[in-house]
Design an enzyme around this catalytic site. Structure first.
Site, PDB file in Angstrom:
ATOM      1  N   GLU A   1      25.259 -32.770  15.750  1.00  0.00           N
ATOM      2  CA  GLU A   1      23.365 -32.278  16.185  1.00  0.00           C
ATOM      3  C   GLU A   1      23.652 -31.906  17.191  1.00  0.00           C
ATOM      4  O   GLU A   1      22.625 -30.547  17.905  1.00  0.00           O
ATOM      5  CB  GLU A   1      22.767 -32.161  14.842  1.00  0.00           C
ATOM      6  CG  GLU A   1      22.739 -32.441  13.578  1.00  0.00           C
ATOM      7  CD  GLU A   1      23.115 -33.764  13.088  1.00  0.00           C
ATOM      8  OE1 GLU A   1      23.300 -34.248  11.737  1.00  0.00           O
ATOM      9  OE2 GLU A   1      23.725 -34.474  13.467  1.00  0.00           O
TER      10      GLU A   1
ATOM     11  N   GLY B   1      35.223 -33.832  22.998  1.00  0.00           N
ATOM     12  CA  GLY B   1      34.396 -33.724  23.082  1.00  0.00           C
ATOM     13  C   GLY B   1      33.058 -32.850  23.281  1.00  0.00           C
ATOM     14  O   GLY B   1      32.926 -32.633  24.535  1.00  0.00           O
TER      15      GLY B   1
ATOM     16  N   MET C   1      25.051 -40.859  17.700  1.00  0.00           N
ATOM     17  CA  MET C   1      26.274 -41.208  18.464  1.00  0.00           C
ATOM     18  C   MET C   1      25.875 -42.117  19.753  1.00  0.00           C
ATOM     19  O   MET C   1      24.694 -42.820  20.023  1.00  0.00           O
ATOM     20  CB  MET C   1      26.372 -39.378  18.921  1.00  0.00           C
ATOM     21  CG  MET C   1      26.907 -38.816  18.485  1.00  0.00           C
ATOM     22  SD  MET C   1      27.939 -37.619  19.148  1.00  0.00           S
ATOM     23  CE  MET C   1      29.182 -37.454  17.584  1.00  0.00           C
ATOM     24  N   GLY C   2      27.312 -42.774  19.683  1.00  0.00           N
ATOM     25  CA  GLY C   2      27.419 -44.210  20.721  1.00  0.00           C
ATOM     26  C   GLY C   2      28.646 -45.034  19.978  1.00  0.00           C
ATOM     27  O   GLY C   2      27.492 -45.925  19.974  1.00  0.00           O
TER      28      GLY C   2
ATOM     29  N   LYS D   1       6.221 -43.712   2.222  1.00  0.00           N
ATOM     30  CA  LYS D   1       7.161 -44.805   1.046  1.00  0.00           C
ATOM     31  C   LYS D   1       8.706 -45.380   1.436  1.00  0.00           C
ATOM     32  O   LYS D   1       8.959 -45.514   0.956  1.00  0.00           O
ATOM     33  CB  LYS D   1       6.805 -44.257  -0.237  1.00  0.00           C
ATOM     34  CG  LYS D   1       7.600 -42.965  -0.770  1.00  0.00           C
ATOM     35  CD  LYS D   1       7.081 -42.603  -1.826  1.00  0.00           C
ATOM     36  CE  LYS D   1       8.359 -40.888  -2.216  1.00  0.00           C
ATOM     37  NZ  LYS D   1       8.045 -41.046  -3.581  1.00  0.00           N
ATOM     38  N   TYR D   2       9.177 -44.400   2.785  1.00  0.00           N
ATOM     39  CA  TYR D   2      10.653 -44.859   2.663  1.00  0.00           C
ATOM     40  C   TYR D   2      10.533 -45.303   4.504  1.00  0.00           C
ATOM     41  O   TYR D   2      10.177 -44.875   5.130  1.00  0.00           O
ATOM     42  CB  TYR D   2      11.237 -42.929   2.948  1.00  0.00           C
ATOM     43  CG  TYR D   2      11.488 -42.477   1.055  1.00  0.00           C
ATOM     44  CD1 TYR D   2      12.417 -42.908   0.102  1.00  0.00           C
ATOM     45  CD2 TYR D   2      10.625 -41.387   1.485  1.00  0.00           C
ATOM     46  CE1 TYR D   2      12.175 -42.741  -0.231  1.00  0.00           C
ATOM     47  CE2 TYR D   2      10.715 -40.705   0.659  1.00  0.00           C
ATOM     48  CZ  TYR D   2      11.823 -41.176  -1.014  1.00  0.00           C
ATOM     49  OH  TYR D   2      11.183 -40.443  -2.102  1.00  0.00           O
TER      50      TYR D   2
ATOM     51  N   ARG E   1      41.064 -32.353  22.035  1.00  0.00           N
ATOM     52  CA  ARG E   1      41.507 -34.039  22.053  1.00  0.00           C
ATOM     53  C   ARG E   1      43.468 -34.422  22.729  1.00  0.00           C
ATOM     54  O   ARG E   1      43.284 -35.442  23.031  1.00  0.00           O
ATOM     55  CB  ARG E   1      40.903 -34.704  21.198  1.00  0.00           C
ATOM     56  CG  ARG E   1      39.471 -35.059  20.871  1.00  0.00           C
ATOM     57  CD  ARG E   1      38.842 -35.914  20.202  1.00  0.00           C
ATOM     58  NE  ARG E   1      37.539 -35.383  19.803  1.00  0.00           N
ATOM     59  CZ  ARG E   1      36.746 -36.555  20.879  1.00  0.00           C
ATOM     60  NH1 ARG E   1      36.846 -37.219  21.855  1.00  0.00           N
ATOM     61  NH2 ARG E   1      35.245 -35.637  20.477  1.00  0.00           N
TER      62      ARG E   1
ATOM     63  N   LYS F   1      31.970 -35.507  32.428  1.00  0.00           N
ATOM     64  CA  LYS F   1      30.763 -35.360  31.032  1.00  0.00           C
ATOM     65  C   LYS F   1      30.799 -36.265  29.644  1.00  0.00           C
ATOM     66  O   LYS F   1      32.255 -36.613  29.071  1.00  0.00           O
ATOM     67  CB  LYS F   1      31.574 -33.434  29.902  1.00  0.00           C
ATOM     68  CG  LYS F   1      31.315 -32.897  28.896  1.00  0.00           C
ATOM     69  CD  LYS F   1      32.227 -33.222  27.364  1.00  0.00           C
ATOM     70  CE  LYS F   1      33.152 -34.732  27.402  1.00  0.00           C
ATOM     71  NZ  LYS F   1      34.152 -34.533  26.130  1.00  0.00           N
ATOM     72  N   THR F   2      29.989 -36.434  28.730  1.00  0.00           N
ATOM     73  CA  THR F   2      30.182 -37.123  27.643  1.00  0.00           C
ATOM     74  C   THR F   2      28.182 -37.477  27.291  1.00  0.00           C
ATOM     75  O   THR F   2      27.427 -37.780  27.994  1.00  0.00           O
ATOM     76  CB  THR F   2      30.664 -38.679  27.830  1.00  0.00           C
ATOM     77  OG1 THR F   2      29.845 -39.588  26.636  1.00  0.00           O
ATOM     78  CG2 THR F   2      30.113 -39.407  29.036  1.00  0.00           C
TER      79      THR F   2
ATOM     80  N   ASP G   1      35.568 -40.578  30.491  1.00  0.00           N
ATOM     81  CA  ASP G   1      36.197 -41.296  31.094  1.00  0.00           C
ATOM     82  C   ASP G   1      37.563 -40.765  30.670  1.00  0.00           C
ATOM     83  O   ASP G   1      39.122 -41.006  31.071  1.00  0.00           O
ATOM     84  CB  ASP G   1      35.826 -42.225  30.547  1.00  0.00           C
ATOM     85  CG  ASP G   1      35.585 -42.809  28.566  1.00  0.00           C
ATOM     86  OD1 ASP G   1      35.839 -41.900  28.432  1.00  0.00           O
ATOM     87  OD2 ASP G   1      35.366 -44.136  28.504  1.00  0.00           O
ATOM     88  N   ASP G   2      37.973 -40.530  29.775  1.00  0.00           N
ATOM     89  CA  ASP G   2      39.294 -40.684  28.730  1.00  0.00           C
ATOM     90  C   ASP G   2      39.662 -39.782  29.399  1.00  0.00           C
ATOM     91  O   ASP G   2      41.229 -39.366  30.736  1.00  0.00           O
ATOM     92  CB  ASP G   2      40.088 -40.687  27.806  1.00  0.00           C
ATOM     93  CG  ASP G   2      39.570 -42.204  26.925  1.00  0.00           C
ATOM     94  OD1 ASP G   2      39.633 -42.920  27.700  1.00  0.00           O
ATOM     95  OD2 ASP G   2      39.958 -41.723  26.129  1.00  0.00           O
TER      96      ASP G   2
ATOM     97  N   ARG H   1      25.120 -31.774  19.741  1.00  0.00           N
ATOM     98  CA  ARG H   1      26.374 -31.394  20.983  1.00  0.00           C
ATOM     99  C   ARG H   1      26.302 -30.300  21.259  1.00  0.00           C
ATOM    100  O   ARG H   1      27.080 -30.580  22.380  1.00  0.00           O
ATOM    101  CB  ARG H   1      27.565 -32.029  20.711  1.00  0.00           C
ATOM    102  CG  ARG H   1      28.378 -33.583  19.926  1.00  0.00           C
ATOM    103  CD  ARG H   1      29.078 -34.360  19.839  1.00  0.00           C
ATOM    104  NE  ARG H   1      30.421 -33.240  18.875  1.00  0.00           N
ATOM    105  CZ  ARG H   1      31.584 -33.907  18.723  1.00  0.00           C
ATOM    106  NH1 ARG H   1      31.926 -35.012  19.392  1.00  0.00           N
ATOM    107  NH2 ARG H   1      32.325 -33.111  18.452  1.00  0.00           N
TER     108      ARG H   1
ATOM    109  N   ASP I   1      27.408 -39.439  25.434  1.00  0.00           N
ATOM    110  CA  ASP I   1      27.289 -41.012  24.793  1.00  0.00           C
ATOM    111  C   ASP I   1      26.497 -41.096  26.279  1.00  0.00           C
ATOM    112  O   ASP I   1      25.761 -42.490  26.487  1.00  0.00           O
ATOM    113  CB  ASP I   1      27.803 -41.748  25.205  1.00  0.00           C
ATOM    114  CG  ASP I   1      28.772 -41.580  23.300  1.00  0.00           C
ATOM    115  OD1 ASP I   1      27.829 -40.131  22.672  1.00  0.00           O
ATOM    116  OD2 ASP I   1      29.822 -41.732  23.484  1.00  0.00           O
TER     117      ASP I   1
END
Length: 423
Positions: free
Chosen positions: A373, A94, A263-264, A255-256, A158, A215-216, A188-189, A375, A218
């Site tokens: 958004e 990614g 992500m993670g 009111k919300y 990937r 790189k990641t 990692d992969d 990445r 996360d």
């Protein structure tokens, strides 16, 4: 960092980019002090495995236990090593802000210290290696991507190189291009795959060496040797700005409740960092849920308790942060959109409490997933500089004949020191 002397003029691109992009193109990138003058690579302690050392030693008989490497100041200049190199670079997995600067750092090192070298960018990730799809990188080609987000310089993928046929394809490609080295920029992969490639090439006495760059977004590629992975700093700042906007919106309407999934998948580092930067009303940390052996009901009750207490104070709004991989920390639940599942359970519990006279507020909700958004945004100054140094150091390691290692930049305490104090 000055524009390479044989590179393009910045004015050539003025009409193609916004003022922000142009300012980022020209943002200076100071190197760590050790990389600015003369230095050499010295061997350090043997590499080791954090777990299952015997099994890993069997998987990597040619690489396991080889010495780590450090750069130290000296009177020697890498230029004295002589010879030009042919280096390949691939983006794997990614996207993460700063990847283009890793490539820029590799390219600039070779231009500065191994003149006459060639850099090939494999298109579309590891599949580009297997299919021998590449482009030769030049100053003109690289310049528009400096300090820019995304992986669109050569794009990513990937795919993994794991079958005998795929390893043979990789061998054919690096032999055809006469590569002295290959840099794999990934998580990692991807770095595990890079180590398998390095092991395969060395076992066959091939000259191609392999270096990884962590790189990641996360932030889960973290250890004593790899203090951070690039992209995390940028992503967290992007998400935190978005969370801040949602918080202001919640306060404005009054009111919300905004349930924000971040992500993670395997780690809650992004959620924790964004919580520290924005101070939302509720933050759920997957590792904490797991450590306390909490059930989904426990998590739901915690959220409902906070909502009820805020309602007593007249606040029927708020922001709740949830890590993407929360459900993976709760074995009783399948993989679903955690924020929507929690919303449903919270609504059910609030209705129950209202019927029992324990809740008198009003509950309206909105769900969000902040993921892609973050990445490919413009990398922060930290990621821009860190990535450039990672790439530059990867070039150094290949020039000194190293393989099966990850390029890493450590920092003297405190951690916020400027990059020229990194080592």
């Amino acid at each position: 960092m000055a524009i390479n002397s044989n590179g393009p003029s910045p004015g050539r691109f003025a009409s193609l980019y916004s003022e922000v992009q142009t300012s980022r193109l020209n943002h200076p990138l100071p190197l760590p002090s050790v990389l600015k003058s003369s230095f050499k690579v010295v061997d350090g302690p043997p590499s080791y495995a954090a777990g299952n050392p015997e099994e890993i030693a069997k998987l990597f008989p040619c690489l396991f236990g080889q010495p780590s490497a450090s750069l130290v100041p000296t009177g020697a200049d890498p230029s004295e090593l002589g010879g030009n190199l042919k280096i390949g670079v691939v983006l794997s997995g990614g996207q993460a802000p700063g990847g283009h600067n890793v490539i820029s750092g590799i390219f600039d090192y070779l231009q500065d210290r191994a003149k006459g070298s060639t850099v090939y960018g494999f298109r579309g990730g590891p599949a580009g290696i297997m299919k021998c799809k590449y482009v030769e990188l030049t100053p003109e080609f690289i310049y528009p991507y400096r300090n820019q987000g995304g992986f669109d310089m050569i794009c990513s993928g990937r795919d993994k190189i794991e079958t005998p046929e795929q390893f043979k394809q990789a061998e054919d490609t690096v032999t055809k291009l006469e590569l002295d080295g290959l840099v794999v920029i990934g998580g990692d992969d991807s770095n595990t795959n890079a180590c398998l490639l390095a092991e395969n090439f060395r076992s066959k006495n091939m000259k191609t060496r392999v270096i990884g760059c962590p790189k990641t977004i996360d932030g889960d590629l973290k250890s004593k040797e790899v203090p951070t992975s690039f992209g995390f700093d940028t992503a967290c700042k992007i998400y935190s700005e978005m969370i801040g906007n949602v918080m202001t919106d919640a306060r404005s309407t009054g009111k919300y409740y905004h349930f924000v999934r971040l992500m993670g998948r395997a780690a809650s580092h992004i959620t924790l960092e964004c919580a520290l930067q924005t101070h939302p009303n509720i933050t759920i940390i997957g590792e904490e849920v797991s450590a306390k052996k909490q059930t989904l009901k426990n998590v739901t009750d915690y959220i409902v308790d906070v909502i009820c207490k805020r309602a007593e104070l007249g606040y029927n709004y708020g922001v709740i942060l949830i890590p993407e991989g929360l459900i993976d920390f709760i074995p009783e639940v399948a993989k679903i959109e955690s924020e929507k599942m929690l919303i449903s359970m919270v609504e059910t519990e609030l209705e129950k409490r209202k019927s029992e006279g324990q809740y008198a507020g009003n509950f309206s909700r909105q769900s969000h997933f902040f993921g892609y958004e973050g990445r490919c945004g413009l990398p922060t100054n930290f990621d821009s500089t860190y990535c450039y140094a990672l790439g530059y150091a990867a070039g150094v390691l290949l020039h000194y004949g190293k393989t099966g290692l990850i390029s890493s930049q450590a920092s003297h305490a405190p951690p916020k020191q400027p990059p020229f104090e990194w080592r």
